[in-house]
Design an enzyme around this catalytic site. Structure first.
Site, mmCIF file in Angstrom:
data_model
loop_
_atom_site.group_PDB
_atom_site.id
_atom_site.type_symbol
_atom_site.label_atom_id
_atom_site.label_comp_id
_atom_site.label_asym_id
_atom_site.label_seq_id
_atom_site.Cartn_x
_atom_site.Cartn_y
_atom_site.Cartn_z
ATOM 1 N N ASP A 105 0.932 -1.209 0.039
ATOM 2 C CA ASP A 105 -0.067 0.146 -0.104
ATOM 3 C C ASP A 105 0.861 1.291 -0.026
ATOM 4 O O ASP A 105 0.374 2.344 -0.637
ATOM 5 C CB ASP A 105 -0.859 0.045 1.216
ATOM 6 C CG ASP A 105 -2.197 -1.121 1.067
ATOM 7 O OD1 ASP A 105 -2.278 -1.648 -0.018
ATOM 8 O OD2 ASP A 105 -2.741 -1.028 1.848
ATOM 9 N N GLY A 106 2.003 1.366 0.619
ATOM 10 C CA GLY A 106 2.845 2.480 0.812
ATOM 11 C C GLY A 106 3.355 2.908 -0.609
ATOM 12 O O GLY A 106 3.360 3.971 -0.793
ATOM 13 N N SER A 141 -6.101 3.829 13.988
ATOM 14 C CA SER A 141 -5.383 3.622 15.268
ATOM 15 C C SER A 141 -5.547 4.837 16.315
ATOM 16 O O SER A 141 -5.272 4.671 17.605
ATOM 17 C CB SER A 141 -3.820 3.478 14.922
ATOM 18 O OG SER A 141 -3.215 4.761 14.476
ATOM 19 N N ASP A 194 -4.363 10.382 3.746
ATOM 20 C CA ASP A 194 -4.691 11.177 4.805
ATOM 21 C C ASP A 194 -3.517 12.317 4.933
ATOM 22 O O ASP A 194 -2.608 12.322 4.273
ATOM 23 C CB ASP A 194 -4.584 10.521 6.239
ATOM 24 C CG ASP A 194 -3.353 9.777 6.503
ATOM 25 O OD1 ASP A 194 -2.237 9.978 6.073
ATOM 26 O OD2 ASP A 194 -3.431 8.682 7.091
#
Length: 281
Positions: free
Chosen positions: A66-67, A186, A141
């Protein structure tokens, strides 16, 4: 789709091996490959800077996690080049297929038997004094946070020009639905279905426990002004950082373009949650 951009996770031998196998599999077909420099140098083929690949490609295949996809999505930006993510292992929410599936699934892309899924992106503009000093985009984000040793900072929040509140917190996360399963989760934020057209504001360790996450329509414009604090940073997708000062204003809004992902399966997002987050176990 004759021009194929290829990006591999940096410093990952398994990604380079997957690129080599992929290029060999398609070498006899009428495709042009644009492989990023680092992987290309190991494979001893012509390479291209990663930032140049979106402008040369009809499709970009990302070998990594994903990164790596997040970094490519920011580079693609308004160009709208579709992205196919190949997961090499680990937690992957936005990779579409595993490396073992490439051989049997890639034909769907070139035969037109694939679908597309669009995800909203965010734009963050930083204003200092009378002018804008930077603009960045993000798929996951936009985060305002402090360095490891600094104290809480204070910021005023406005939405569509209307005052919301003054927060004292360790930080603030503004997340897309795609990013709701990342840093925001988180910090106690909810999971948003990834194709929703909304975004999420999540305080990080707020001084007042009644300062809770809130979901807003993606037509809103959020403005955060740094009132007090030091060593504060703006970070995009956890990968790009920029230092902020007191009285800086950060405007966050939906971008005018979306990230386009290639979809090869009838995706069941709830199955992804069961698998990745171990729901029900």
């Amino acid at each position: 789709m004759k021009r194929i951009g290829i990006v591999a996770k940096r410093g990952e031998p398994e990604a380079v091996k997957a690129v080599r196998d992929f290029v060999r599999r398609l070498k006899d077909r009428d495709f042009r490959f644009y492989v990023e420099k680092e992987a290309a140098s190991i494979l001893r083929i012509k390479g291209y800077p990663r930032e140049d690949i979106p402008g040369k490609s009809d499709i970009i295949i990302v070998f990594g996690g994903d990164g790596t996809i997040l970094s490519v999505a920011r580079l693609v930006g308004s160009l709208g080049v579709p992205i196919l993510g190949v997961n090499l292992g680990g937690l992957g929410f936005i990779t579409e297929i595993s490396k073992e599936e490439v051989g049997r699934e890639i034909g769907k892309v070139f035969s037109g038997k694939c679908g597309f899924e669009e995800r909203i992106m965010l734009l963050a503009d930083v204003y200092r004094g009378r002018g804008r000093i930077i603009q960045h985009n993000a798929l996951n984000d936009v985060v305002l946070n402090k360095s490891a040793l600094s104290r809480m900072f204070e910021l005023d929040i406005r939405v569509n020009g209307r005052f919301v509140s003054t927060f004292r917190a360790d930080g603030l996360i503004v997340s897309t639905p795609t990013g709701s399963t990342a840093h925001s989760l988180s910090a106690g934020g909810p999971i948003l279905y990834p194709t929703l057209e909304s975004f999420l504001m999540t305080p990080i360790c707020p001084h007042t426990l009644t300062s809770r996450p809130i979901v807003m329509p993606d037509t809103f414009i959020l403005e955060a002004t740094i009132k007090k604090g030091e060593d504060i940073y703006l970070t995009l997708d956890g990968q790009v950082g920029f230092p902020l000062k007191v009285n800086d204003r950060i405007k966050i809004r939906k971008a005018d373009y979306k990230t386009r992902f290639i979809v090869l399966h009838d995706r069941d997002y709830f199955q992804i949650l069961r698998t990745k987050l171990k729901w029900g176990e």
